[in-house]
Design a protein around this motif. Sequence first.
Motif, PDB file in Angstrom:
ATOM      1  N   GLU A 119       0.845  -1.195   0.000  1.00 26.24           N
ATOM      2  CA  GLU A 119       0.000   0.000   0.000  1.00 26.24           C
ATOM      3  C   GLU A 119       0.877   1.241   0.000  1.00 26.24           C
ATOM      4  N   ASP A 120       0.647   2.114  -0.960  1.00 25.77           N
ATOM      5  CA  ASP A 120       1.379   3.366  -1.058  1.00 25.77           C
ATOM      6  C   ASP A 120       0.836   4.334  -0.017  1.00 25.77           C
ATOM      7  N   PRO A 121       1.668   4.792   0.946  1.00 23.90           N
ATOM      8  CA  PRO A 121       1.167   5.706   1.978  1.00 23.90           C
ATOM      9  C   PRO A 121       0.975   7.127   1.477  1.00 23.90           C
ATOM     10  N   THR A 122       1.535   7.460   0.311  1.00 22.22           N
ATOM     11  CA  THR A 122       1.359   8.816  -0.211  1.00 22.22           C
ATOM     12  C   THR A 122       0.023   8.911  -0.946  1.00 22.22           C
ATOM     13  N   SER A 123      -0.436  10.139  -1.120  1.00 22.34           N
ATOM     14  CA  SER A 123      -1.711  10.357  -1.791  1.00 22.34           C
ATOM     15  C   SER A 123      -1.620  11.606  -2.651  1.00 22.34           C
ATOM     16  N   ASP A 124      -2.769  12.091  -3.135  1.00 20.27           N
ATOM     17  CA  ASP A 124      -2.758  13.199  -4.078  1.00 20.27           C
ATOM     18  C   ASP A 124      -2.390  14.537  -3.454  1.00 20.27           C
ATOM     19  N   GLY A 125      -2.323  14.607  -2.118  1.00 22.79           N
ATOM     20  CA  GLY A 125      -1.929  15.853  -1.470  1.00 22.79           C
ATOM     21  C   GLY A 125      -0.621  15.749  -0.718  1.00 22.79           C
TER      22      GLY A 125
ATOM     23  N   LYS B  51       3.423  -8.116  -8.900  1.00 21.69           N
ATOM     24  CA  LYS B  51       3.619  -7.082  -7.892  1.00 21.69           C
ATOM     25  C   LYS B  51       2.721  -5.896  -8.205  1.00 21.69           C
ATOM     26  N   GLY B  52       2.076  -5.387  -7.153  1.00 22.68           N
ATOM     27  CA  GLY B  52       1.189  -4.247  -7.360  1.00 22.68           C
ATOM     28  C   GLY B  52       1.277  -3.272  -6.206  1.00 22.68           C
ATOM     29  N   VAL B  53       0.959  -2.021  -6.495  1.00 19.90           N
ATOM     30  CA  VAL B  53       0.946  -0.990  -5.460  1.00 19.90           C
ATOM     31  C   VAL B  53      -0.475  -0.454  -5.333  1.00 19.90           C
ATOM     32  N   LEU B  54      -0.996  -0.518  -4.109  1.00 15.15           N
ATOM     33  CA  LEU B  54      -2.359  -0.062  -3.829  1.00 15.15           C
ATOM     34  C   LEU B  54      -2.333   1.447  -3.578  1.00 15.15           C
ATOM     35  N   LYS B  55      -3.024   2.192  -4.439  1.00 13.08           N
ATOM     36  CA  LYS B  55      -3.031   3.650  -4.356  1.00 13.08           C
ATOM     37  C   LYS B  55      -4.449   4.143  -4.054  1.00 13.08           C
ATOM     38  N   THR B  56      -4.541   5.123  -3.169  1.00 18.98           N
ATOM     39  CA  THR B  56      -5.838   5.697  -2.816  1.00 18.98           C
ATOM     40  C   THR B  56      -5.731   7.214  -2.821  1.00 18.98           C
ATOM     41  N   ALA B  57      -6.718   7.864  -3.419  1.00 24.05           N
ATOM     42  CA  ALA B  57      -6.699   9.324  -3.537  1.00 24.05           C
ATOM     43  C   ALA B  57      -8.133   9.838  -3.657  1.00 24.05           C
ATOM     44  N   GLY B  58      -8.246  11.159  -3.838  1.00 25.32           N
ATOM     45  CA  GLY B  58      -9.549  11.757  -4.091  1.00 25.32           C
ATOM     46  C   GLY B  58      -9.893  12.947  -3.225  1.00 25.32           C
ATOM     47  N   LEU B  59      -9.246  13.056  -2.050  1.00 26.28           N
ATOM     48  CA  LEU B  59      -9.565  14.161  -1.145  1.00 26.28           C
ATOM     49  C   LEU B  59      -8.389  15.097  -0.919  1.00 26.28           C
ATOM     50  N   ASN B  60      -7.314  14.896  -1.703  1.00 25.29           N
ATOM     51  CA  ASN B  60      -6.123  15.730  -1.591  1.00 25.29           C
ATOM     52  C   ASN B  60      -5.494  15.644  -0.197  1.00 25.29           C
ATOM     53  N   THR B  61      -5.517  14.455   0.378  1.00 26.12           N
ATOM     54  CA  THR B  61      -4.919  14.238   1.694  1.00 26.12           C
ATOM     55  C   THR B  61      -3.423  13.982   1.556  1.00 26.12           C
ATOM     56  N   LYS B  62      -2.689  14.208   2.647  1.00 29.37           N
ATOM     57  CA  LYS B  62      -1.241  14.030   2.610  1.00 29.37           C
ATOM     58  C   LYS B  62      -0.830  12.557   2.643  1.00 29.37           C
ATOM     59  N   THR B  63      -1.654  11.699   3.215  1.00 29.55           N
ATOM     60  CA  THR B  63      -1.386  10.262   3.152  1.00 29.55           C
ATOM     61  C   THR B  63      -2.653   9.528   2.719  1.00 29.55           C
ATOM     62  N   SER B  64      -2.491   8.260   2.400  1.00 28.67           N
ATOM     63  CA  SER B  64      -3.627   7.436   1.973  1.00 28.67           C
ATOM     64  C   SER B  64      -4.178   6.609   3.124  1.00 28.67           C
ATOM     65  N   GLY B  65      -3.700   6.870   4.348  1.00 35.25           N
ATOM     66  CA  GLY B  65      -4.156   6.095   5.502  1.00 35.25           C
ATOM     67  C   GLY B  65      -5.664   6.197   5.693  1.00 35.25           C
ATOM     68  N   THR B  66      -6.280   5.108   6.092  1.00 38.14           N
ATOM     69  CA  THR B  66      -7.730   5.091   6.278  1.00 38.14           C
ATOM     70  C   THR B  66      -8.176   6.115   7.309  1.00 38.14           C
ATOM     71  N   MET B  67      -7.412   6.255   8.410  1.00 33.86           N
ATOM     72  CA  MET B  67      -7.798   7.233   9.418  1.00 33.86           C
ATOM     73  C   MET B  67      -7.561   8.658   8.925  1.00 33.86           C
ATOM     74  N   THR B  68      -6.504   8.868   8.141  1.00 35.69           N
ATOM     75  CA  THR B  68      -6.278  10.182   7.541  1.00 35.69           C
ATOM     76  C   THR B  68      -7.465  10.565   6.656  1.00 35.69           C
ATOM     77  N   LEU B  69      -7.902   9.624   5.831  1.00 40.53           N
ATOM     78  CA  LEU B  69      -9.035   9.882   4.942  1.00 40.53           C
ATOM     79  C   LEU B  69     -10.329  10.090   5.721  1.00 40.53           C
ATOM     80  N   THR B  70     -10.497   9.334   6.799  1.00 39.27           N
ATOM     81  CA  THR B  70     -11.683   9.496   7.644  1.00 39.27           C
ATOM     82  C   THR B  70     -11.750  10.908   8.213  1.00 39.27           C
ATOM     83  N   MET B  71     -10.630  11.388   8.738  1.00 39.56           N
ATOM     84  CA  MET B  71     -10.596  12.744   9.297  1.00 39.56           C
ATOM     85  C   MET B  71     -10.892  13.794   8.230  1.00 39.56           C
ATOM     86  N   GLU B  72     -10.430  13.552   7.006  1.00 40.53           N
ATOM     87  CA  GLU B  72     -10.669  14.529   5.944  1.00 40.53           C
ATOM     88  C   GLU B  72     -12.123  14.509   5.488  1.00 40.53           C
TER      89      GLU B  72
END
Length: 259
Positions: A132-138, A161-182
């Motif tokens: 899982e890539d911890p970086t995101s679109d922000g 091999k694959g990298v799981l990427k998550t984005a959409g809210l311009n958060t600094k990380t892709s962590g689930t709790m980071t996204l929840t707070m945003e």
Amino acid sequence: MIIKERGITEEVFTLYSGIQVGDIVNRIGSVKCEAAFNWVESLDVDVDETVIVGAYITGMKLAERFKKFSKVTVIDINPNLRHLLVDNVEFTDDLTRIKNADLVIDTTGLGGLSPESVRGMVGLDVKIFIAEDPTSDGSDNSIIEKSNIPERLDLASSMYKGVLKTAGLNTKTSGTMTLTMEVLRKSLDDILKTNGVLYGVAGMKFYEGVLFKEKDYDKFLRLMEEPALITSSLQPVSSDDKLEANLEKIKSKVEDVSI
């Protein structure tokens, strides 16, 4: 469903979102799980044993999803996190269990698995390796530079091999709790712009402190059951609509980086 009651005076409503904090966590986790599951399924590889490294939130949801078709073991150095896992999922702190897996999913992100660990344990017998890539679109430059996910993937010998990427809210990380707070922050901002809304309160607490510092799993679960937003307004308004709109922006995908 919005729960409403009269406020301090008869002119004001207090409105509780039907969506709870835990609902947001689960929705974000499900988005990530579906992306990972769909990619693994597209490979048409037999997966009898799955090992997930990292139990916190994303690892918990992945274990729940992947146990439906394989044996699942979760590896984490924090023993109190075993309480997050559903039944029939094994928990251990033994990192060498990676070697026995068909599929390994690394959710540890920043400061997690070392590249050396990956090189030593993710060999050809591990058919599929997802990190899982911890970086995101922000993400800022410091966070991007801190991430060693590309190195982990390069050193893995897996066929796929694959990298799981998550984005959409311009958060600094892709962590689930980071996204929840945003989701909570943006939805509160959205509801405050509605005519007649006096003020609002979001369910923004330091949940990681409850689990990792206080080590109080029961308190964590109670907090997850709290309304995501509480609004004071002159007329009934739906904060659930704002929450849903921000949740819909979150997208996950697995980028295939197989050689």
